[in-house]
Scaffold this active site. Structure first.
Site, PDB file in Angstrom:
ATOM      1  N   LYS A 181      41.036  56.443  35.274  1.00  0.00           N
ATOM      2  CA  LYS A 181      41.672  56.821  36.293  1.00  0.00           C
ATOM      3  C   LYS A 181      41.174  58.385  37.233  1.00  0.00           C
ATOM      4  O   LYS A 181      40.962  58.496  38.403  1.00  0.00           O
ATOM      5  CB  LYS A 181      43.296  56.462  36.683  1.00  0.00           C
ATOM      6  CG  LYS A 181      43.967  55.385  36.492  1.00  0.00           C
ATOM      7  CD  LYS A 181      45.414  55.227  36.389  1.00  0.00           C
ATOM      8  CE  LYS A 181      45.883  53.951  36.850  1.00  0.00           C
ATOM      9  NZ  LYS A 181      45.959  53.482  37.976  1.00  0.00           N
ATOM     10  N   MET A 204      46.605  44.009  41.984  1.00  0.00           N
ATOM     11  CA  MET A 204      47.652  44.910  42.889  1.00  0.00           C
ATOM     12  C   MET A 204      46.897  45.110  44.480  1.00  0.00           C
ATOM     13  O   MET A 204      47.705  45.681  45.075  1.00  0.00           O
ATOM     14  CB  MET A 204      47.815  45.597  41.594  1.00  0.00           C
ATOM     15  CG  MET A 204      49.123  45.316  40.539  1.00  0.00           C
ATOM     16  SD  MET A 204      50.690  44.918  41.191  1.00  0.00           S
ATOM     17  CE  MET A 204      51.546  45.766  42.406  1.00  0.00           C
ATOM     18  N   ASN A 219      54.605  44.250  41.617  1.00  0.00           N
ATOM     19  CA  ASN A 219      53.683  43.201  42.515  1.00  0.00           C
ATOM     20  C   ASN A 219      55.047  41.674  42.143  1.00  0.00           C
ATOM     21  O   ASN A 219      55.931  41.261  41.740  1.00  0.00           O
ATOM     22  CB  ASN A 219      53.267  42.413  40.415  1.00  0.00           C
ATOM     23  CG  ASN A 219      52.655  41.596  40.641  1.00  0.00           C
ATOM     24  OD1 ASN A 219      52.426  41.318  41.299  1.00  0.00           O
ATOM     25  ND2 ASN A 219      52.226  40.777  39.641  1.00  0.00           N
ATOM     26  N   HIS A 247      54.075  53.879  43.480  1.00  0.00           N
ATOM     27  CA  HIS A 247      54.234  52.375  42.680  1.00  0.00           C
ATOM     28  C   HIS A 247      54.343  51.723  43.822  1.00  0.00           C
ATOM     29  O   HIS A 247      55.199  51.146  43.912  1.00  0.00           O
ATOM     30  CB  HIS A 247      54.716  53.159  41.013  1.00  0.00           C
ATOM     31  CG  HIS A 247      55.158  51.838  40.304  1.00  0.00           C
ATOM     32  ND1 HIS A 247      56.010  51.741  39.829  1.00  0.00           N
ATOM     33  CD2 HIS A 247      54.137  50.911  39.875  1.00  0.00           C
ATOM     34  CE1 HIS A 247      56.699  51.279  38.688  1.00  0.00           C
ATOM     35  NE2 HIS A 247      55.020  50.176  39.054  1.00  0.00           N
TER      36      HIS A 247
END
Length: 298
Positions: A84, A14, A130, A127
């Protein structure tokens, strides 16, 4: 949003794809990973997506170097909340207040991640899907504290990247697209488990009927076209009979236990070779690109 510098934190599939999107648009791009091996793989993806513009991308194992003079940060680490949060906390300390802080996640609540920041109103979820180079939409996900001007910045970023965007106003698991997708996946697996149809036939039913319809109209528009009285009558019959299971489907857990993970291992629900997997990905990308072009001419 004018061309600026984007710091892409995390150079997996990503992150590399997002880096290639902005490199192709002429942005300054810095791509960070702790692993040089990951960066070497990412370079191949960026070069394939951005062509000669990829020559100007900075590939670095230094987070500080990646963040220097950044106007936008796109965090793309694994779906591990603590990882994260640790990195986002460090990022916040190194970028100016005007820098847009975005996290690319499909499952971790933005509100949860924002607790790591001194200014939780700065964080927003963007978001990506893919492959980022091909998919035409991003979800902009608000945490409980996300500021209105940050939402506007995220929308401008999506527009600059050539992406449509939707606003997810409640920080619910899966947001919008994955909730819709997994509701359908649950029913698809249920039909196979119950012996109603084979895997291949369930896939063909979607590919030849639902997918073309949905590429032209979303489900709510299609309900209008069918007639809501019809939807009401069919719902009365079907809704009680649809799967409402809350466990992970056995067809999935069994294959994961066997190490049959799909294209990455050569076996999942189907058998895969490198050639057949590459062909499937190419066909997917071509179909998405075609559907996008058709929609743009409506």
């Amino acid at each position: 949003m004018t061309q600026s510098k984007i710091a892409v934190v995390g150079a997996g599939t990503m992150g590399a794809g997002i880096a290639s999107v902005f490199a192709a648009l002429g942005w300054q791009v810095a791509l960070y990973s702790r692993s040089q091996t990951t960066l070497d793989t990412a370079r191949t993806i960026v070069e394939a997506g951005a062509g000669s513009a990829a020559a100007h991308v900075l590939y670095t194992t230094s987070l500080q170097a990646c963040l220097e003079n950044a106007d936008v940060v796109s965090e793309n680490l694994a779906e591990n909340p603590e990882l994260k949060k640790t990195v986002l906390r460090e990022v916040e300390q190194q970028v100016p207040p005007a820098c847009l802080l975005s996290t690319n996640t499909s499952s971790v609540p933005i509100t949860q991640l924002a607790t790591a920041l001194r200014c939780p109103q700065r964080l927003i979820g963007i978001h990506w899907f893919n492959p980022p180079q091909v998919m035409p939409l991003v979800e902009i996900v608000l945490g409980e504290a996300t500021a209105d001007d940050v939402v506007a910045q995220a929308q401008a970023l999506a527009k600059a990247a050539g992406k449509a965007s939707i606003i997810v106003r409640q920080d619910c698991p899966g947001f919008v697209v994955n909730r819709l997708q997994y509701a359908m996946l649950r029913e698809a697996l249920f039909l196979v488990e119950q012996g109603v149809a084979s895997m291949a036939d369930v896939d063909l039913a979607v590919e030849s009927t639902l997918a073309p319809r949905w590429s032209a109209c979303g489900p709510l528009r299609l309900m209008d076209m069918a007639g809501l009285d019809t939807v009401k009558n069919v719902s009365a019959i079907l809704m009680p009979d649809l799967s409402n299971a809350t466990d992970i489907p056995a067809l999935v857990t069994q294959r994961v236990a066997e190490g049959a993970l799909g294209t990455k291992t050569g076996r999942g629900f189907y058998l895969w070779t490198e050639e057949s997997a590459a062909s499937a990905r190419s066909r997917r990308d071509q179909m998405v690109t075609h559907a996008r072009k058709v929609a743009s001419h409506d």
